[in-house]
Motif scaffolding. Structure first.
Motif, mmCIF file in Angstrom:
data_model
loop_
_atom_site.group_PDB
_atom_site.id
_atom_site.type_symbol
_atom_site.label_atom_id
_atom_site.label_comp_id
_atom_site.label_asym_id
_atom_site.label_seq_id
_atom_site.Cartn_x
_atom_site.Cartn_y
_atom_site.Cartn_z
ATOM 1 N N GLY A 155 0.632 -1.187 -0.085
ATOM 2 C CA GLY A 155 -0.005 0.022 -0.235
ATOM 3 C C GLY A 155 0.845 1.082 0.132
ATOM 4 O O GLY A 155 0.376 2.505 0.209
ATOM 5 N N ARG A 156 2.190 1.115 -0.276
ATOM 6 C CA ARG A 156 3.006 2.445 -0.241
ATOM 7 C C ARG A 156 2.901 3.195 -1.534
ATOM 8 O O ARG A 156 3.000 2.319 -2.593
ATOM 9 N N PRO A 157 2.856 4.478 -1.588
ATOM 10 C CA PRO A 157 2.683 5.096 -2.994
ATOM 11 C C PRO A 157 4.024 4.922 -3.786
ATOM 12 O O PRO A 157 5.229 4.774 -3.045
ATOM 13 N N LEU A 158 3.991 5.067 -5.122
ATOM 14 C CA LEU A 158 5.105 4.790 -5.723
ATOM 15 C C LEU A 158 5.165 6.231 -6.560
ATOM 16 O O LEU A 158 4.376 6.738 -7.279
ATOM 17 N N TYR A 159 6.473 6.474 -6.488
ATOM 18 C CA TYR A 159 7.150 7.658 -6.858
ATOM 19 C C TYR A 159 8.041 7.389 -8.040
ATOM 20 O O TYR A 159 9.340 6.957 -7.645
ATOM 21 N N TYR A 160 7.813 7.530 -9.240
ATOM 22 C CA TYR A 160 8.745 7.381 -10.375
ATOM 23 C C TYR A 160 9.406 8.516 -10.840
ATOM 24 O O TYR A 160 8.960 9.702 -10.896
ATOM 25 N N GLN A 161 10.623 8.251 -10.858
ATOM 26 C CA GLN A 161 11.662 9.403 -11.730
ATOM 27 C C GLN A 161 12.208 8.762 -12.864
ATOM 28 O O GLN A 161 12.621 7.719 -12.931
ATOM 29 N N ILE A 162 12.116 9.583 -14.241
ATOM 30 C CA ILE A 162 12.366 9.260 -15.422
ATOM 31 C C ILE A 162 13.940 9.795 -15.639
ATOM 32 O O ILE A 162 13.499 11.025 -16.110
ATOM 33 N N TYR A 163 14.900 9.502 -15.733
ATOM 34 C CA TYR A 163 15.926 10.078 -16.163
ATOM 35 C C TYR A 163 16.195 10.058 -17.476
ATOM 36 O O TYR A 163 17.117 10.774 -18.214
ATOM 37 N N GLY A 164 15.454 9.043 -18.378
ATOM 38 C CA GLY A 164 15.714 9.146 -20.041
ATOM 39 C C GLY A 164 15.241 10.706 -20.535
ATOM 40 O O GLY A 164 15.741 10.644 -21.630
ATOM 41 N N ALA A 165 14.456 11.499 -19.769
ATOM 42 C CA ALA A 165 14.038 12.553 -20.441
ATOM 43 C C ALA A 165 15.260 13.656 -20.579
ATOM 44 O O ALA A 165 15.056 14.452 -21.540
ATOM 45 N N PHE A 166 16.253 13.319 -19.792
ATOM 46 C CA PHE A 166 17.492 14.276 -20.083
ATOM 47 C C PHE A 166 18.184 14.000 -21.527
ATOM 48 O O PHE A 166 19.047 14.430 -21.565
ATOM 49 N N LYS A 167 17.605 13.224 -22.219
ATOM 50 C CA LYS A 167 18.139 13.014 -23.753
ATOM 51 C C LYS A 167 17.713 14.145 -24.346
ATOM 52 O O LYS A 167 18.527 14.467 -25.325
ATOM 53 N N ASP A 168 16.773 14.949 -23.907
ATOM 54 C CA ASP A 168 16.315 16.056 -24.584
ATOM 55 C C ASP A 168 17.331 17.167 -24.268
ATOM 56 O O ASP A 168 17.208 17.537 -23.002
ATOM 57 N N ARG A 169 18.319 17.478 -25.058
ATOM 58 C CA ARG A 169 19.423 18.508 -24.668
ATOM 59 C C ARG A 169 18.577 20.045 -24.367
ATOM 60 O O ARG A 169 19.309 20.696 -23.476
ATOM 61 N N GLN A 170 17.631 20.205 -25.008
ATOM 62 C CA GLN A 170 17.149 21.258 -24.912
ATOM 63 C C GLN A 170 16.546 21.591 -23.575
ATOM 64 O O GLN A 170 16.750 22.741 -22.732
ATOM 65 N N MET A 171 16.019 20.623 -23.070
ATOM 66 C CA MET A 171 15.263 20.549 -21.680
ATOM 67 C C MET A 171 16.328 20.769 -20.746
ATOM 68 O O MET A 171 16.325 21.596 -19.499
ATOM 69 N N CYS A 172 17.566 19.985 -20.789
ATOM 70 C CA CYS A 172 18.915 20.052 -19.793
ATOM 71 C C CYS A 172 19.299 21.518 -19.706
ATOM 72 O O CYS A 172 19.482 22.110 -18.541
#
Length: 477
Positions: free
Chosen positions: A198-215
């Motif tokens: 019953g513990r909440p799941l907190y997802y972190q997506i590191y693959g989004a940093f492929k977007d250089r513009q976002m970085c």
């Protein structure tokens, strides 16, 4: 002075009573997502042959029991002392301000001091009152988290609590849930469903940093860097909002870090930001992360983590409690690892589960069944379809390597033909798929799984029926 001593004495008496707390943070490392072997009991059956090592077992067990009892007493004693220290710090008006060497704080007028004390009495952390004499059942749970983080050293736990409360006031953490911090964070983090406890799941997506513009956008200015930290804190606060600080309740979260397509933080500034946020969570959110599951781990990350962890452990033993909560899964092992902790109904389809966003057909209450296919054999799932005029819908996912796969409708009437619905030579492991079929005559849906490997495979599936009006009825109208 006599009244003040009497008040302090009463506060100490009031904080002696403590609630029962589940010490739930004794977790272990599962390298590559593998569970440890089962423990072997030290008891001996009457017909079992004995030797010298068996005669030592009762003594060893007795010593272990004594150690457990002694540790429990130490924890209870530390919690009682911590409660008293917190109560005294509130009534003495030095919870948020350190006393001087002589034990006094910066002098205030009686009216100012009384006002501050009244404010301290009402102070809360994660929605839980901090003042022990209020006798909120969540107070002990919250205070115990600070104690565990500091190995039950009361003075250090009090200092950590003080720093956390001061930081939250300066950072305005209690107001952050109402802030609109932009949509970009959805690409980096999200909260989804719960684990098996019953513990909440907190997802972190590191693959989004492929977007250089976002970085570049994140580190382009000091304001954007601060916004990035506030977004991380906001999602942590959202996760904590799902917790219940009560006896038998869920009071920690599970963090899932997905490194798929991740090249690592590509700039020095981004690495610094992640280091800052990690230290912030460690210093001000103690024992709130029950377990961290790192999936799709590339080799470079695993090696660098092992090396850096060994160096840190030589300097700080406090890192061990964090490391015990880490689970690593290399690419290809992510679904298998996650399903050990999360039921398939609550695991998103992209990670090998059965959960789809805004699913009109199934909900987490529709539990999955399990089929184990032995090595180098075939097995079948049979879904009965005795009623006509309905549509059968099914979900299925395979845990492990690729398998052969076939779906067909087999009618009860021997004079009718089987209907091939789908046939694939290979279905990828962790690939979830759904299909449906309208039943126009009694029969059954037969799903054949061919396991070509030398290892047993697990198949998770569920199905349901939905009354359906055939399309030709509408066409007639």
């Amino acid at each position: 002075m006599g009244k003040k001593r009497e008040k302090t004495k009463k506060s100490r008496e009031s904080c002696i009573q403590i609630h029962n707390i589940d010490d739930e943070f004794e977790t272990e490392v599962f390298p590559n997502g593998e569970e440890p072997n089962e423990k072997v009991s030290g008891t001996i059956s009457p017909n079992q042959e004995t030797d010298d090592e068996y005669f030592e077992t009762p003594a060893v067990e007795e010593d272990e029991k004594k150690c457990v009892i002694e540790m429990t007493r130490r924890k209870e004693k530390a919690l009682i002392e911590f409660r008293c220290r917190v109560e005294d710090a509130i009534l003495g008006n030095y919870l948020l301000r350190k006393p001087r060497n002589n034990g006094n704080v910066v002098p205030l007028s009686p009216k100012e001091s009384a006002n501050e004390i009244e404010q301290l009495k009402e102070i809360t952390l994660w929605g839980v009152p901090i003042m022990p004499s209020k006798r909120h059942e969540g107070t002990d749970i919250v205070l115990a988290k600070f104690l565990r983080a500091k190995d039950y050293k009361v003075h250090e736990a009090l200092e950590m609590l003080r720093n956390t409360l001061k930081w939250r006031k300066e950072f305005k953490a209690d107001e952050i849930l109402d802030e609109n911090l932009g949509p970009d964070i959805e690409k980096l983090a999200y909260i989804n469903s719960i684990d098996k406890e019953g513990r909440p799941l907190y997802y972190q997506i590191y693959g989004a940093f492929k977007d250089r513009q976002m970085c570049r956008k994140i580190v382009s200015s000091q304001e954007n860097c601060e916004m990035f930290i506030r977004r991380r804190v906001q999602y942590m606060e959202k996760s904590i909002k799902e917790l219940k600080f009560e006896s038998g309740g869920v009071n920690s979260i599970v963090q899932i870090i997905d490194l798929k397509n991740s090249q690592g933080p590509v700039t020095k500034e981004l690495r610094s930001l992640y280091r800052k946020s990690w230290m912030l969570f460690q210093n001000h959110y103690p024992e709130l992360i029950h377990r961290t599951i790192v999936i799709n781990v590339p080799l470079w990350y695993y090696v660098s983590h092992v090396l850096s962890s060994r160096l840190k452990n030589q300097r700080r033993n406090s890192m061990l409690s964090t490391l015990r909560k880490l689970v690593f899964a290399r690419p290809g092992k992510a679904p298998e690892t996650l399903l050990k902790f999360i039921s398939p109904e609550n695991l998103p389809v992209e990670y090998g589960g059965l959960q789809r966003e805004n699913d009109p057909e199934f909900s987490p209450d529709d539990k999955a069944s399990e089929l184990r296919v032995r090595a180098n054999t075939s097995d079948r799932i049979q879904i009965p379809a005795p009623e006509v005029g309905v549509t059968i819908i099914w979900d299925l996912t395979v845990v492990g390597c690729e398998v052969g796969y076939k779906e067909e409708f087999v009618p009860d009437d021997e004079g009718s033909y089987n209907v091939l619905l789908q046939k694939d030579k290979e279905k990828k492991a962790g690939e979830s798929f759904r299909n449906s079929f309208y039943i126009s005559e009694p029969g059954k849906i037969v799903i054949t799984i061919d396991n070509y490997m030398l290892k047993r495979k697990k198949v998770l599936y569920r199905y349901k029926t939905r009354p359906t009006v055939p399309m030709y009825v509408f066409l007639k109208k």
